[in-house]
Design a protein around this motif. Sequence first.
Motif, PDB file in Angstrom:
ATOM      1  N   ALA A  48       0.883  -1.309   0.136  1.00 41.79           N
ATOM      2  CA  ALA A  48      -0.075  -0.056  -0.060  1.00 41.79           C
ATOM      3  C   ALA A  48       0.842   1.093   0.016  1.00 41.79           C
ATOM      4  O   ALA A  48       1.897   1.263   0.614  1.00 41.79           O
ATOM      5  CB  ALA A  48      -0.790   0.013   1.191  1.00 41.79           C
ATOM      6  N   ALA A  49       0.550   2.342  -0.742  1.00 40.57           N
ATOM      7  CA  ALA A  49       1.057   3.482  -0.805  1.00 40.57           C
ATOM      8  C   ALA A  49       1.637   4.192   0.518  1.00 40.57           C
ATOM      9  O   ALA A  49       2.659   4.597   0.878  1.00 40.57           O
ATOM     10  CB  ALA A  49       0.595   4.608  -1.728  1.00 40.57           C
ATOM     11  N   LEU A  78      -6.156   7.574  -5.479  1.00 42.02           N
ATOM     12  CA  LEU A  78      -5.664   8.358  -6.592  1.00 42.02           C
ATOM     13  C   LEU A  78      -5.914   9.649  -6.370  1.00 42.02           C
ATOM     14  O   LEU A  78      -7.138  10.072  -6.052  1.00 42.02           O
ATOM     15  CB  LEU A  78      -6.346   7.994  -7.900  1.00 42.02           C
ATOM     16  N   SER A  79      -5.044  10.305  -6.075  1.00 44.63           N
ATOM     17  CA  SER A  79      -5.107  11.934  -5.496  1.00 44.63           C
ATOM     18  C   SER A  79      -5.064  12.692  -6.656  1.00 44.63           C
ATOM     19  O   SER A  79      -5.919  13.730  -6.681  1.00 44.63           O
ATOM     20  CB  SER A  79      -3.919  12.139  -4.770  1.00 44.63           C
ATOM     21  N   ILE A 112       0.414  10.604 -12.330  1.00 47.14           N
ATOM     22  CA  ILE A 112      -0.644  10.577 -11.310  1.00 47.14           C
ATOM     23  C   ILE A 112       0.222  10.678  -9.998  1.00 47.14           C
ATOM     24  O   ILE A 112       1.365  10.329  -9.698  1.00 47.14           O
ATOM     25  CB  ILE A 112      -1.573   9.348 -11.318  1.00 47.14           C
ATOM     26  N   VAL A 113      -0.647  10.883  -8.796  1.00 53.90           N
ATOM     27  CA  VAL A 113      -0.329  10.912  -7.523  1.00 53.90           C
ATOM     28  C   VAL A 113      -1.149   9.899  -6.916  1.00 53.90           C
ATOM     29  O   VAL A 113      -2.411  10.228  -6.872  1.00 53.90           O
ATOM     30  CB  VAL A 113      -0.194  12.216  -6.726  1.00 53.90           C
ATOM     31  N   ILE A 114      -0.587   9.027  -5.939  1.00 56.92           N
ATOM     32  CA  ILE A 114      -1.235   8.164  -5.086  1.00 56.92           C
ATOM     33  C   ILE A 114      -1.146   8.386  -3.643  1.00 56.92           C
ATOM     34  O   ILE A 114      -0.156   8.803  -3.289  1.00 56.92           O
ATOM     35  CB  ILE A 114      -1.042   6.758  -5.335  1.00 56.92           C
ATOM     36  N   ASP A 115      -2.443   8.631  -2.996  1.00 49.91           N
ATOM     37  CA  ASP A 115      -2.176   9.132  -1.439  1.00 49.91           C
ATOM     38  C   ASP A 115      -1.443  10.251  -1.004  1.00 49.91           C
ATOM     39  O   ASP A 115      -0.800  10.271   0.185  1.00 49.91           O
ATOM     40  CB  ASP A 115      -1.831   7.964  -0.534  1.00 49.91           C
ATOM     41  N   GLY A 116      -1.303  10.940  -2.021  1.00 49.88           N
ATOM     42  CA  GLY A 116      -0.638  12.326  -1.916  1.00 49.88           C
ATOM     43  C   GLY A 116       0.761  12.200  -1.585  1.00 49.88           C
ATOM     44  O   GLY A 116       1.530  13.151  -1.424  1.00 49.88           O
ATOM     45  N   LYS A 117       1.537  11.023  -1.921  1.00 51.20           N
ATOM     46  CA  LYS A 117       2.936  10.553  -1.437  1.00 51.20           C
ATOM     47  C   LYS A 117       3.714   9.869  -2.666  1.00 51.20           C
ATOM     48  O   LYS A 117       4.733   9.971  -2.446  1.00 51.20           O
ATOM     49  CB  LYS A 117       2.886   9.739  -0.349  1.00 51.20           C
ATOM     50  N   LEU A 118       2.869   9.194  -3.568  1.00 46.08           N
ATOM     51  CA  LEU A 118       3.756   8.417  -4.682  1.00 46.08           C
ATOM     52  C   LEU A 118       3.570   9.087  -6.031  1.00 46.08           C
ATOM     53  O   LEU A 118       2.077   9.085  -6.502  1.00 46.08           O
ATOM     54  CB  LEU A 118       3.194   7.026  -4.602  1.00 46.08           C
ATOM     55  N   PHE A 119       4.238   9.732  -6.457  1.00 45.39           N
ATOM     56  CA  PHE A 119       4.356  10.317  -7.652  1.00 45.39           C
ATOM     57  C   PHE A 119       4.722   9.182  -8.908  1.00 45.39           C
ATOM     58  O   PHE A 119       5.868   8.720  -8.925  1.00 45.39           O
ATOM     59  CB  PHE A 119       5.372  11.493  -7.856  1.00 45.39           C
ATOM     60  N   ALA A 120       3.836   8.964  -9.838  1.00 42.22           N
ATOM     61  CA  ALA A 120       4.079   7.927 -10.858  1.00 42.22           C
ATOM     62  C   ALA A 120       3.911   8.273 -12.357  1.00 42.22           C
ATOM     63  O   ALA A 120       2.901   9.104 -12.535  1.00 42.22           O
ATOM     64  CB  ALA A 120       3.119   6.677 -10.543  1.00 42.22           C
ATOM     65  N   LYS A 157     -10.500   8.184 -12.324  1.00 40.13           N
ATOM     66  CA  LYS A 157     -10.958   9.311 -11.508  1.00 40.13           C
ATOM     67  C   LYS A 157     -10.206   9.506 -10.228  1.00 40.13           C
ATOM     68  O   LYS A 157     -10.154   8.632  -9.500  1.00 40.13           O
ATOM     69  CB  LYS A 157     -12.418   9.063 -11.179  1.00 40.13           C
ATOM     70  N   PRO A 158     -10.051  10.944  -9.771  1.00 39.59           N
ATOM     71  CA  PRO A 158      -9.465  11.287  -8.629  1.00 39.59           C
ATOM     72  C   PRO A 158     -10.346  10.701  -7.543  1.00 39.59           C
ATOM     73  O   PRO A 158     -11.764  10.481  -7.659  1.00 39.59           O
ATOM     74  CB  PRO A 158      -9.525  12.540  -8.405  1.00 39.59           C
ATOM     75  N   ASN A 159      -9.744  10.277  -6.342  1.00 42.09           N
ATOM     76  CA  ASN A 159     -10.436   9.690  -5.045  1.00 42.09           C
ATOM     77  C   ASN A 159     -11.011   8.242  -5.318  1.00 42.09           C
ATOM     78  O   ASN A 159     -11.596   7.667  -4.636  1.00 42.09           O
ATOM     79  CB  ASN A 159     -11.311  10.540  -4.260  1.00 42.09           C
ATOM     80  N   SER A 160     -10.483   7.440  -6.475  1.00 43.37           N
ATOM     81  CA  SER A 160     -10.690   6.219  -6.526  1.00 43.37           C
ATOM     82  C   SER A 160      -9.705   5.333  -6.257  1.00 43.37           C
ATOM     83  O   SER A 160      -8.298   5.727  -6.194  1.00 43.37           O
ATOM     84  CB  SER A 160     -11.235   6.147  -7.908  1.00 43.37           C
ATOM     85  N   LYS A 161     -10.008   3.978  -5.786  1.00 40.61           N
ATOM     86  CA  LYS A 161      -8.882   3.198  -5.381  1.00 40.61           C
ATOM     87  C   LYS A 161      -8.163   2.545  -6.912  1.00 40.61           C
ATOM     88  O   LYS A 161      -8.587   2.677  -7.955  1.00 40.61           O
ATOM     89  CB  LYS A 161      -9.429   1.791  -4.858  1.00 40.61           C
TER      90      LYS A 161
END
Length: 129
Positions: free
Chosen positions: A38-39, A68-69, A78-86, A97-101
């Motif tokens: 998990a991120a 997805l942030s 994209i940015v995941i959980d505000g901490k992972l830049f991919a 879509k933002p805020n989706s898993k």
Amino acid sequence: MKKKVILIFLILAIIVAYQYIYKSHRDITTEEGSYTIAATDFFSEFKANEKGANAKYLDKTIEVTGDLSNIDAATKSIVIDGKLFATFKSNIPETLKPNSKIKIKGRFLGYDALLEELKMDQCIVIATP
């Protein structure tokens, strides 16, 4: 006799150098993920022990899940959980879509302590709900 040995050694050295320089590139999409995490847990490992986490994850193929942030289609990132830049190899699916898993797979590049951000590239989407 010495000339023959030197010539054979030189030919072998050229062959080895050629194979090293022109070896095939990694294809992250076909590689099996070394880790699935998990991120938020991924980020916590780096906050607790950056050196140890780098030794464990750096340049490995990793599967990461999270929320997805942010989506930036122009930069394919994209940015995941505000901490992972991919960043992605190809265009980001329009269904995201933002805020989706989300679950992605990619190569881990490192941790940016200044921005407190994990970085991955060559990513692909594995699953979305």
